[in-house]
Design a protein around this motif. Structure first.
Motif, PDB file in Angstrom:
ATOM      1  N   TYR A  69      -1.871   9.983  -7.054  1.00 32.91           N
ATOM      2  CA  TYR A  69      -2.721   9.753  -6.577  1.00 32.91           C
ATOM      3  C   TYR A  69      -2.612   9.915  -4.824  1.00 32.91           C
ATOM      4  CZ  TYR A  69      -3.833   6.955 -10.603  1.00 32.91           C
ATOM      5  OH  TYR A  69      -3.946   6.551 -11.796  1.00 32.91           O
ATOM      6  N   SER A  70      -3.723   9.664  -4.042  1.00 30.48           N
ATOM      7  CA  SER A  70      -3.715  10.019  -2.791  1.00 30.48           C
ATOM      8  C   SER A  70      -3.827   8.744  -2.114  1.00 30.48           C
ATOM      9  CB  SER A  70      -4.685  10.911  -2.187  1.00 30.48           C
ATOM     10  OG  SER A  70      -4.754  11.059  -0.717  1.00 30.48           O
ATOM     11  N   PRO A  71      -2.848   8.190  -1.074  1.00 34.46           N
ATOM     12  CA  PRO A  71      -3.029   7.030  -0.444  1.00 34.46           C
ATOM     13  C   PRO A  71      -4.237   6.888   0.497  1.00 34.46           C
ATOM     14  CG  PRO A  71      -0.707   8.125  -0.085  1.00 34.46           C
ATOM     15  CD  PRO A  71      -1.597   9.010  -0.874  1.00 34.46           C
ATOM     16  N   ASP A  72      -4.905   5.784   0.681  1.00 36.06           N
ATOM     17  CA  ASP A  72      -6.082   5.823   1.515  1.00 36.06           C
ATOM     18  C   ASP A  72      -5.833   5.098   2.773  1.00 36.06           C
ATOM     19  OD1 ASP A  72      -6.022   3.054   1.010  1.00 36.06           O
ATOM     20  OD2 ASP A  72      -7.551   3.255  -0.518  1.00 36.06           O
ATOM     21  N   VAL A  73      -6.624   5.169   3.647  1.00 39.85           N
ATOM     22  CA  VAL A  73      -6.498   4.464   5.108  1.00 39.85           C
ATOM     23  C   VAL A  73      -5.634   2.738   4.817  1.00 39.85           C
ATOM     24  CG1 VAL A  73      -8.869   3.457   5.393  1.00 39.85           C
ATOM     25  CG2 VAL A  73      -7.344   4.176   7.093  1.00 39.85           C
ATOM     26  N   PHE A  74      -6.242   2.164   3.950  1.00 47.17           N
ATOM     27  CA  PHE A  74      -5.682   0.850   3.844  1.00 47.17           C
ATOM     28  C   PHE A  74      -3.893   0.888   3.521  1.00 47.17           C
ATOM     29  CE2 PHE A  74      -9.984   0.762   2.549  1.00 47.17           C
ATOM     30  CZ  PHE A  74     -10.445   0.156   3.892  1.00 47.17           C
ATOM     31  N   HIS A  75      -3.773   1.945   2.455  1.00 50.48           N
ATOM     32  CA  HIS A  75      -2.005   2.080   2.090  1.00 50.48           C
ATOM     33  C   HIS A  75      -1.537   2.279   3.497  1.00 50.48           C
ATOM     34  CE1 HIS A  75      -4.017   2.991  -1.812  1.00 50.48           C
ATOM     35  NE2 HIS A  75      -3.629   1.685  -2.218  1.00 50.48           N
ATOM     36  N   TYR A  76      -2.121   3.499   4.513  1.00 55.16           N
ATOM     37  CA  TYR A  76      -1.210   3.991   5.403  1.00 55.16           C
ATOM     38  C   TYR A  76      -1.313   2.777   6.481  1.00 55.16           C
ATOM     39  CZ  TYR A  76      -0.721   8.703   3.998  1.00 55.16           C
ATOM     40  OH  TYR A  76      -0.362   9.682   3.253  1.00 55.16           O
ATOM     41  N   SER A  77      -2.437   1.976   6.504  1.00 54.97           N
ATOM     42  CA  SER A  77      -2.610   0.960   7.531  1.00 54.97           C
ATOM     43  C   SER A  77      -1.383  -0.254   7.290  1.00 54.97           C
ATOM     44  CB  SER A  77      -3.879   0.309   7.614  1.00 54.97           C
ATOM     45  OG  SER A  77      -3.974  -0.903   8.453  1.00 54.97           O
ATOM     46  N   ALA A  78      -1.220  -0.657   6.124  1.00 57.91           N
ATOM     47  CA  ALA A  78      -0.076  -1.672   5.729  1.00 57.91           C
ATOM     48  C   ALA A  78       1.266  -0.965   5.532  1.00 57.91           C
ATOM     49  CB  ALA A  78      -0.275  -1.939   4.325  1.00 57.91           C
ATOM     50  N   ALA A  79       1.530   0.221   5.755  1.00 56.87           N
ATOM     51  CA  ALA A  79       2.822   0.676   5.967  1.00 56.87           C
ATOM     52  C   ALA A  79       3.051   0.966   7.462  1.00 56.87           C
ATOM     53  CB  ALA A  79       2.893   2.277   5.122  1.00 56.87           C
TER      54      ALA A  79
END
Length: 150
Positions: A69-79
């Motif tokens: 899967y491709s991480p989305d903006v929300f995943h990157y934001s949390a990280a």
């Protein structure tokens, strides 16, 4: 005397070359990976938020990709937020994630950039934080609101 091509012929060749470049880029781009289904995406988000360290938060991003899967903006934001809130702010890791995100075709939003600015500011990297703030308007075409300046 050299043979002259018509404007239509030149435009056709340019268009075909551009199409080949686009298709080649898409084939090698991580954005070609599908987004995870909503329920799986939420599970990944929870794993990032509950990660015991910023390193583990980044590992979850890698897990998303390893599962196809491709991480989305929300995943990157949390990280990135995990990096900002680390005991010693991991500003370099936050900026690396921001760059990785862009390289994978995921445009950052205001929340992501605020997390990166926060990571830089908490580490005393004020010049970098101001550069990111300016980039919100110039590079990302985002309007930093009152929240950004507080």
């Amino acid at each position: 005397m050299p043979r002259r091509r018509s404007l239509g012929s030149v435009a056709w060749h340019l268009l075909m070359s551009l199409l080949v470049l686009i298709l080649t880029h898409r084939a090698t781009s991580f954005s070609a990976l599908p987004q995870p289904p909503r329920n799986i995406s939420i599970q990944f988000m929870n794993r990032i938020k509950r990660a015991s360290s910023w390193e583990n938060g980044i590992r979850v991003l890698q897990d998303i990709e390893s599962e196809g899967y491709s991480p989305d903006v929300f995943h990157y934001s949390a990280a990135i937020n995990k990096c900002a809130k680390a005991r010693q702010s991991q500003w370099r890791a936050a900026l690396t994630l921001l760059k990785r995100m862009e390289n994978r075709g995921v445009p950052p939003n205001e929340v992501v950039l605020l997390a990166a600015i926060n990571a830089c500011a908490r580490a005393g990297r004020y010049v970098k934080a101001v550069q990111l703030l300016r980039a919100m308007e110039t590079r990302y075409d985002l309007d930093p609101g009152v929240k950004t300046y507080s």
